[in-house]
Design a protein around this motif. Sequence first.
Motif, mmCIF file in Angstrom:
data_model
loop_
_atom_site.group_PDB
_atom_site.id
_atom_site.type_symbol
_atom_site.label_atom_id
_atom_site.label_comp_id
_atom_site.label_asym_id
_atom_site.label_seq_id
_atom_site.Cartn_x
_atom_site.Cartn_y
_atom_site.Cartn_z
ATOM 1 N N LYS A 285 -79.343 -0.022 -11.026
ATOM 2 C CA LYS A 285 -80.678 -0.419 -10.675
ATOM 3 C C LYS A 285 -81.110 -0.334 -9.296
ATOM 4 C CE LYS A 285 -79.619 -5.530 -9.825
ATOM 5 N NZ LYS A 285 -80.101 -6.767 -10.216
ATOM 6 N N ASP A 286 -82.384 -0.218 -9.066
ATOM 7 C CA ASP A 286 -83.012 -0.219 -7.697
ATOM 8 C C ASP A 286 -84.156 -1.080 -7.724
ATOM 9 O OD1 ASP A 286 -83.698 0.404 -5.227
ATOM 10 O OD2 ASP A 286 -84.546 2.302 -5.707
ATOM 11 N N GLU A 287 -84.115 -2.376 -7.210
ATOM 12 C CA GLU A 287 -85.229 -3.202 -7.180
ATOM 13 C C GLU A 287 -85.526 -3.235 -5.690
ATOM 14 O OE1 GLU A 287 -84.207 -6.748 -9.017
ATOM 15 O OE2 GLU A 287 -84.145 -5.914 -11.094
ATOM 16 N N HIS A 288 -86.614 -2.694 -5.320
ATOM 17 C CA HIS A 288 -87.052 -2.696 -3.844
ATOM 18 C C HIS A 288 -88.393 -3.319 -3.727
ATOM 19 C CE1 HIS A 288 -88.729 -0.218 -0.430
ATOM 20 N NE2 HIS A 288 -87.659 -0.115 0.036
ATOM 21 N N THR A 289 -88.708 -4.266 -2.562
ATOM 22 C CA THR A 289 -90.090 -4.713 -2.472
ATOM 23 C C THR A 289 -90.134 -4.524 -1.002
ATOM 24 O OG1 THR A 289 -89.872 -6.186 -4.367
ATOM 25 C CG2 THR A 289 -91.225 -6.708 -2.681
ATOM 26 N N GLN A 290 -91.211 -4.297 -0.536
ATOM 27 C CA GLN A 290 -91.564 -4.098 1.030
ATOM 28 C C GLN A 290 -93.005 -4.782 1.221
ATOM 29 O OE1 GLN A 290 -90.629 0.166 1.286
ATOM 30 N NE2 GLN A 290 -93.026 0.561 1.470
ATOM 31 N N PHE A 291 -93.239 -5.155 2.306
ATOM 32 C CA PHE A 291 -94.595 -5.603 2.562
ATOM 33 C C PHE A 291 -94.610 -5.898 4.071
ATOM 34 C CE2 PHE A 291 -92.531 -10.093 1.954
ATOM 35 C CZ PHE A 291 -93.395 -10.534 2.962
ATOM 36 N N GLY A 292 -95.807 -5.488 4.619
ATOM 37 C CA GLY A 292 -95.980 -5.683 5.996
ATOM 38 C C GLY A 292 -97.579 -6.261 6.230
ATOM 39 N N ILE A 293 -97.665 -6.799 7.289
ATOM 40 C CA ILE A 293 -99.043 -7.189 7.744
ATOM 41 C C ILE A 293 -99.144 -7.145 9.426
ATOM 42 C CG2 ILE A 293 -98.381 -9.517 7.794
ATOM 43 C CD1 ILE A 293 -101.192 -10.625 7.167
ATOM 44 N N GLY A 294 -100.389 -6.746 9.708
ATOM 45 C CA GLY A 294 -100.326 -6.766 11.268
ATOM 46 C C GLY A 294 -101.744 -6.511 11.580
ATOM 47 N N TYR A 295 -101.859 -6.022 12.835
ATOM 48 C CA TYR A 295 -103.260 -5.726 13.410
ATOM 49 C C TYR A 295 -103.304 -4.806 14.785
ATOM 50 C CZ TYR A 295 -101.827 -8.924 17.387
ATOM 51 O OH TYR A 295 -101.274 -9.629 18.462
ATOM 52 N N GLU A 296 -104.611 -4.255 14.854
ATOM 53 C CA GLU A 296 -104.679 -3.242 15.879
ATOM 54 C C GLU A 296 -105.864 -4.146 16.694
ATOM 55 O OE1 GLU A 296 -102.904 0.781 13.784
ATOM 56 O OE2 GLU A 296 -105.160 0.734 14.534
ATOM 57 N N PHE A 297 -105.429 -4.226 17.867
ATOM 58 C CA PHE A 297 -106.886 -4.692 18.831
ATOM 59 C C PHE A 297 -107.056 -3.985 20.143
ATOM 60 C CE2 PHE A 297 -108.087 -7.400 22.452
ATOM 61 C CZ PHE A 297 -109.049 -8.084 21.857
ATOM 62 N N ARG A 312 -96.860 -5.793 14.029
ATOM 63 C CA ARG A 312 -97.092 -5.847 12.531
ATOM 64 C C ARG A 312 -95.626 -6.486 12.300
ATOM 65 N NH1 ARG A 312 -96.393 -0.518 11.342
ATOM 66 N NH2 ARG A 312 -94.227 -0.548 11.430
ATOM 67 N N TYR A 313 -95.488 -7.404 11.329
ATOM 68 C CA TYR A 313 -94.413 -7.991 10.861
ATOM 69 C C TYR A 313 -94.054 -7.182 9.400
ATOM 70 C CZ TYR A 313 -91.783 -11.432 8.011
ATOM 71 O OH TYR A 313 -90.663 -11.702 7.168
ATOM 72 N N SER A 314 -92.740 -7.261 9.201
ATOM 73 C CA SER A 314 -92.564 -6.102 8.050
ATOM 74 C C SER A 314 -91.130 -6.888 7.170
ATOM 75 C CB SER A 314 -92.013 -4.857 8.182
ATOM 76 O OG SER A 314 -93.170 -4.220 8.909
ATOM 77 N N HIS A 315 -91.292 -6.920 5.941
ATOM 78 C CA HIS A 315 -90.282 -7.500 5.167
ATOM 79 C C HIS A 315 -89.787 -6.508 4.178
ATOM 80 C CE1 HIS A 315 -87.710 -10.609 3.248
ATOM 81 N NE2 HIS A 315 -88.166 -10.124 2.086
ATOM 82 N N LEU A 316 -88.500 -6.401 4.011
ATOM 83 C CA LEU A 316 -87.943 -5.657 2.825
ATOM 84 C C LEU A 316 -86.892 -6.244 2.026
ATOM 85 C CD1 LEU A 316 -87.283 -1.689 3.169
ATOM 86 C CD2 LEU A 316 -85.659 -3.278 2.084
ATOM 87 N N ASP A 317 -86.885 -6.378 0.832
ATOM 88 C CA ASP A 317 -85.974 -6.993 -0.179
ATOM 89 C C ASP A 317 -85.363 -5.632 -0.916
ATOM 90 O OD1 ASP A 317 -84.912 -8.478 -2.731
ATOM 91 O OD2 ASP A 317 -84.995 -9.971 -1.053
ATOM 92 N N LEU A 318 -83.973 -5.841 -1.152
ATOM 93 C CA LEU A 318 -83.282 -4.802 -1.583
ATOM 94 C C LEU A 318 -82.351 -5.018 -2.480
ATOM 95 C CD1 LEU A 318 -82.970 -1.524 -2.225
ATOM 96 C CD2 LEU A 318 -81.276 -1.609 -0.535
#
Length: 519
Positions: A285-297, A312-318
């Motif tokens: 199996k391959d269960e993969h979740t990634q999300f990120g949030i950030g900004y450019e100023f 940017r803050y990033s999170h990856l779950d594998l």
Amino acid sequence: MSRFLSSSQPINVLLPPARRLAMATLLLSCPLAAQAQDDAAQTDTVVVTATALKVAMPLAETPRSVSSVSREELDERNVQSLDETFRYRSGVLSGHFGADNNTDWLKVRGFDQATYLNGLRLYSPGYYQWTPEPYGLESVDVFKGPASILYGEAPSGGIVNAVSKRPTAEKRGEIEIQAGNRNHRQFGIDTSGPVTESGDVRYRFVGLYKERDGDLNDTDNERVYFAPSLEWDISDDTQLTLLASYQKDDGTPENPFKLAYGTLEDTPYGKVDPETNYGASDYDKDEHTQFGIGYEFQHQLDDTWKFEQNFRYSHLDLDLRSTYLMSYRNDDRTAYRGHLQRDGEIDSFTIDNRMVGKWYTERTENTLLFGVDYQDLSLDGKEYDNYTYDTVDIFNPDTTATPVPDSQLIGRQIDKQQLGVYVQDQLRIDDRWVLLGSVRHDSADVKNTNQDTDVTVDETQSKTSFSGGLMYLGDNGVSPYLSYTESFRPQAQTDAQGAVFEEIEGKQWEAGVKYAPSS
């Protein structure tokens, strides 16, 4: 530029090249402003990118080797993964291990690449791969050669920088439906435009669902992706862009490796079907979740100086279980099968602060850039590797496998903090000569803990990198250049005797010629 169609346009059918998988694309449009249609029909003759210098500059006037792939080309070739992006660019090898549904395989000038998103590092240690969705990208650039001078950690071959889609000043919309072989099904939506009547706040929303079988029997992948963004002109001199993305993949990993026996070589039992899957599809199996949030100023301080900040803050779950063919057992029918397992998560954040100054004299244009960036990575997971985990009948493979007991999983923790300070100056003389000089200092603290052996490697490694370039801009569009660049990659690993590996450094001299024909 994305394919934004007015309601009066016909349905468009996209037929990719013959070597690509056959796929029909149906575009259904939303009502659009007339200006959006005009903009979509225009093509620029000069490609401008900020990847090479962190300031917008035409590629033809940059004394470094950079290639860019636009949104239009991504659409025309119907790119489905990041490693398909540079199939038609020199110096880049892509997909060299065959089709894969959870990894982008790229080598730039013979080295594994580092991947960046909007100029900020995407961490991919081991099998914890962050895989950007091409439908959410506006363009992709590849910087060939050592690139530590502006980006810090970088391999000697180069880096890939993906640029996300952004809000637009005019109202736009797209609905995309695809269907193709290997049960490919895809539904995408891309809409953007002003939020307020004055247009000082703009939005964009990109969403995608797709699923597709792999090249091998009983392999597949299902993906859900969405990326909202918001752009706000706080004042005439100040702008803030918020960027977020979420992506979830769920599938059966694909391991296309085969033995010479049964494929290239004849056997008493014939040859193996190329689509044969030697993995344990009922177990893998391959269960993969990634999300990120950030900004450019960015804020224009005066006529000369501008401040820019990216975060940017990033999170990856594998959760990955994968079995694969390893080696022949020399008994005519069976082979060893390896097994790997990764179960963990990555948290990371990156911030890059820059001051950009530009001033002019009668004969010169000078652009000075200096900045400070900081990278923080934390990996906490469990892993398992066994290259002779079980055996498999080459001509009648079993789709099952014995689960690995939790007690055999090895805990792994990786922590990394890296601080970089850099300065770059670009001088343009008489619209004929371009001189470039840069210096950067990095300090990286990397800790790698193996909980099974209770061994921790804690290393602080630092490096000062230099870079320079010279280019002559010819009237006929022919511009020769000479450049020198360096790279730096911190390490926190040991060999079998426990000795710590030193940081990896790269140096490169490059001479070349760029040609930009007049439009």
